[in-house]
Enzyme design. Structure first.
Site, mmCIF file in Angstrom:
data_model
loop_
_atom_site.group_PDB
_atom_site.id
_atom_site.type_symbol
_atom_site.label_atom_id
_atom_site.label_comp_id
_atom_site.label_asym_id
_atom_site.label_seq_id
_atom_site.Cartn_x
_atom_site.Cartn_y
_atom_site.Cartn_z
ATOM 1 N N PHE A 1 0.838 -1.194 0.000
ATOM 2 C CA PHE A 1 0.000 0.000 0.000
ATOM 3 C C PHE A 1 0.874 1.244 0.000
ATOM 4 O O PHE A 1 1.791 1.373 0.822
ATOM 5 C CB PHE A 1 -0.927 0.038 1.216
ATOM 6 C CG PHE A 1 -1.733 1.313 1.309
ATOM 7 C CD1 PHE A 1 -2.874 1.477 0.552
ATOM 8 C CD2 PHE A 1 -1.322 2.362 2.123
ATOM 9 C CE1 PHE A 1 -3.603 2.664 0.597
ATOM 10 C CE2 PHE A 1 -2.031 3.550 2.182
ATOM 11 C CZ PHE A 1 -3.184 3.703 1.417
ATOM 12 N N GLY B 1 0.141 5.330 0.143
ATOM 13 C CA GLY B 1 -0.898 6.338 0.259
ATOM 14 C C GLY B 1 -0.918 6.975 1.627
ATOM 15 O O GLY B 1 0.087 7.013 2.341
ATOM 16 N N LEU C 1 3.431 -1.097 4.159
ATOM 17 C CA LEU C 1 2.798 0.221 4.156
ATOM 18 C C LEU C 1 3.841 1.305 3.932
ATOM 19 O O LEU C 1 4.805 1.411 4.683
ATOM 20 C CB LEU C 1 2.093 0.486 5.490
ATOM 21 C CG LEU C 1 0.894 -0.401 5.851
ATOM 22 C CD1 LEU C 1 0.374 -0.022 7.230
ATOM 23 C CD2 LEU C 1 -0.217 -0.264 4.816
ATOM 24 N N GLU C 2 3.646 2.104 2.883
ATOM 25 C CA GLU C 2 4.444 3.316 2.692
ATOM 26 C C GLU C 2 3.474 4.483 2.759
ATOM 27 O O GLU C 2 2.704 4.719 1.837
ATOM 28 C CB GLU C 2 5.177 3.273 1.345
ATOM 29 C CG GLU C 2 6.243 4.346 1.213
ATOM 30 C CD GLU C 2 5.749 5.608 0.543
ATOM 31 O OE1 GLU C 2 5.422 6.573 1.274
ATOM 32 O OE2 GLU C 2 5.678 5.643 -0.681
ATOM 33 N N LEU C 3 3.508 5.193 3.893
ATOM 34 C CA LEU C 3 2.514 6.220 4.176
ATOM 35 C C LEU C 3 3.135 7.615 4.028
ATOM 36 O O LEU C 3 4.056 7.810 3.253
ATOM 37 C CB LEU C 3 1.940 5.990 5.577
ATOM 38 C CG LEU C 3 1.427 4.565 5.821
ATOM 39 C CD1 LEU C 3 0.934 4.397 7.253
ATOM 40 C CD2 LEU C 3 0.339 4.181 4.830
#
Length: 611
Positions: free
Chosen positions: A293, A295, A316-318
């Site tokens: 993901f 976002g 997760l790359e937030l």
């Protein structure tokens, strides 16, 4: 006899050389054929043509088709949703696309799973040929790809070339040259106790993986997870942002055409078109074996929670609030151009863009003047604007993705103005020719307080924020003083000191005297910590995350030595005392500290074995 031998040698030697050369030529031709890119062609969409004209949507959004019937591609139904695609730099309508239902998404996942059964049996040479074909096509068609990305996001051609084409070529090149090395079975060392065994680690395909990616780089954010999934033997379901479904659909179709040209099943790659609230058909699917993901933190939390239903691993790359620490006595003019690109590239919509400059008091005024003067000269507009509109498009900064982003940025920058800070720019930009474009003035906020909302919250906008510090310890504390921990930069004349500072930063990646270069080096893992997410994509770590890691142990000397159960340990145990002496002696002999302990343990082991 000697003359006969000499004549025979004169005949046999050239003949042997000819045979060897022939064999080499056959092998070389075979290898070069299978290592050669397969050519294929994809016609460009008419929307990127020099004379493209379309309906201009006032204040465009994803559901503009509900307000303007002329944007509808067909009759709307109450039980289905549509997505309006538009160019945020001009307001041009690009397409109106029917969103996928949950049933259609499930069908796409099932088709990917069926295609993967054959694909997982392919060799690395087969997969490498697909990558070679994609790389050749991308290099040959880079302007088309850049223009498509510009049309759907409003970015400039230069930003598209750097952030879309260059980075994707780098990833393809890395997979072609190094991907197999990190995925083929590798030998692992044993220990004294297991000297008669051989150990291997195998990296096997997971099956069907998913990627849910953001809108800021539609080509790269789509191709990067797709090519990693394919090279590791998986099929993939891609859910792109609804903001860039028009361009992403075209980019994904290119990969499908490449697979067809290589005589592979194009169903390996599936594109899901839906709104975020409907994406649980992907995140809760029992067939999906891994999710990447990219976002916002809010949506990332929902994805992670949904994935727990089937214990699906998630990367997760937030968000990020990347700092650039400028050490005292740094030559500011030397790095000014790099800083400008770090802030204003892609209109600041860059997850590893520079969001905060942390500069020593003694150099604050100089840095503020440099950034303010250069930001004032930046030109906004569309790289694909029609010259017939009355001007030649010389553009430094493109549009933001939509009006919502412009409005949110304006609200946050207004907080700085209301606090009495020195704000240069800080307003939406009304373009004289592109009245429906989503533009925001390049902005510099001076002397910001590190605890303020605009210094704590990711702006994702063309805004430079400058914060002063007195001591190096204070600078490090400010850099670590947000919820995020994605990337960072450290600038200074002493590289050794820069590295020492970098080691104290709580983040996933740091550039020394540079900006974002850790992403161009595809041998490095990409990701962050804290509210910036967890897990890594890119590099060996990201590639292996798309596989099942399997350990295999086999006999080294199967013909002579195999594992047996000594009678002291065999069921039913004859004597607890003797069995304990045996195993205790074995542990002491193998792992004891010092030769005396090992000799005593060996003696105990031998005595117990005799009984």
């Amino acid at each position: 006899m000697g003359e006969y031998d000499e004549d025979g040698l004169n005949v046999i030697l050239p003949l042997s050389l000819c045979v060897a050369a022939g064999i080499w030529l056959v092998i070389n031709r075979f290898q070069s054929f299978h290592n050669r890119a397969v050519p294929f062609r994809v016609p460009p969409p008419p929307q990127i043509g020099p004379r493209f004209e379309a309906h201009k949507i006032p204040n465009p959004n994803l559901e503009s088709h509900l307000l303007y019937p002329e944007l509808q591609s067909g009759p709307l139904t109450e039980d289905r949703r549509y997505i309006t695609c538009f160019d945020p730099a001009t307001g041009f309508h690009l397409d109106t696309i029917l969103a996928d239902s949950a049933t259609e998404i499930a069908q796409k996942i099932a088709r990917a799973a069926d295609a993967q059964k054959e694909w997982r049996q392919t060799t690395f040479r087969d997969r490498r040929r697909v990558m070679l074909s994609l790389k050749k096509w991308l290099v040959d068609n880079q302007e088309t790809c850049a223009r498509i990305a510009c049309r759907d996001t409003g970015k400039t051609l230069l930003d598209a070339a750097l952030g879309e084409v260059l980075t994707t070529c780098s990833k393809l090149d890395w997979l072609i040259n190094h991907g197999e090395r990190y995925l083929r079975p590798e030998r692992r060392r044993g220990n004294l106790l297991m000297f008669y065994k051989k150990s291997w680690v195998c990296y096997e395909p997971l099956g069907v993986v998913a990627a849910i990616v953001s809108w800021n780089y539609p080509l790269h954010n789509a191709w990067s997870p797709i090519i990693a999934a394919l090279f590791s033997g998986n099929a993939i379901v891609l859910k792109c942002s609804e903001n860039v479904i028009w361009s992403t659909r075209w980019f994904v179709d290119v990969i499908k055409d490449c697979l067809r040209a290589c005589k592979r099943d194009p169903e390996l790659v599936q594109l899901v078109c839906c709104y975020p609230e409907d994406a649980e058909a992907v995140t809760r699917s029992p067939i999906i074996r891994h999710i990447t993901f990219i976002g916002s933190e809010v949506v990332g939390r929902r994805v992670a929670q949904a994935a727990t239903e089937h214990l699906t691993p998630v990367t997760l790359e937030l968000g990020g609030k990347d700092p650039a620490i400028i050490l005292p006595h740094t030559n500011l003019q030397q790095w000014a151009s790099l800083w400008m690109r770090g802030v204003f590239q892609n209109a600041g919509q860059n997850c590893i863009g520079i969001e905060r400059f942390i500069v020593h008091n003694s150099q604050y005024d100089e840095l503020h003047d440099i950034l303010r003067q250069r930001a004032e000269r930046l030109r906004l507009g569309s790289a694909l604007a029609n010259p017939g509109d009355g001007f030649v498009p010389a553009v430094d900064v493109g549009a933001m993705i939509n009006e919502d982003r412009v409005r949110l940025t304006e609200e946050l920058v207004t907080l700085a103005s209301d606090a009495g800070l020195d704000v240069d720019g800080g307003e939406r930009y009304a373009h004289p020719y592109l009245e429906h474009g989503a533009y925001f003035q390049p902005t510099v906020i001076g002397d910001a307080h590190p605890e303020s909302e605009y210094a704590q919250r990711e702006l994702f906008a063309p805004v430079a924020l400058i914060i002063k510090y007195e001591t190096l310890e204070e600078a490090i504390a400010i850099a670590n003083g947000t919820r995020y921990g994605l990337g960072a930069s450290v600038f200074g004349p002493d590289q050794e000191q820069c590295v020492k500072v970098a080691r104290q930063l709580e983040c996933g990646m740091v550039s020394i005297n540079d900006f974002g270069v850790f992403y161009l080096n595809q041998d490095l893992p990409f990701g962050g910590t804290r509210a910036s997410g967890y897990g890594r994509f890119g590099g060996p770590e990201g590639l292996r995350a798309l596989t099942t890691t399997k350990a295999i142990v086999e006999d080294r000397f199967g013909w002579a030595i195999q594992t047996t159960i000594p009678k002291q340990l065999d069921y039913p145990v004859g004597s607890i005392t003797e069995s304990w002496k045996f195993i205790s002696g074995l542990i002491g002999f193998v792992y004891g500290d010092g030769w005396r302990t090992r000799i005593e343990s060996l003696t105990q082991l031998i005595e117990a074995a005799r009984r």
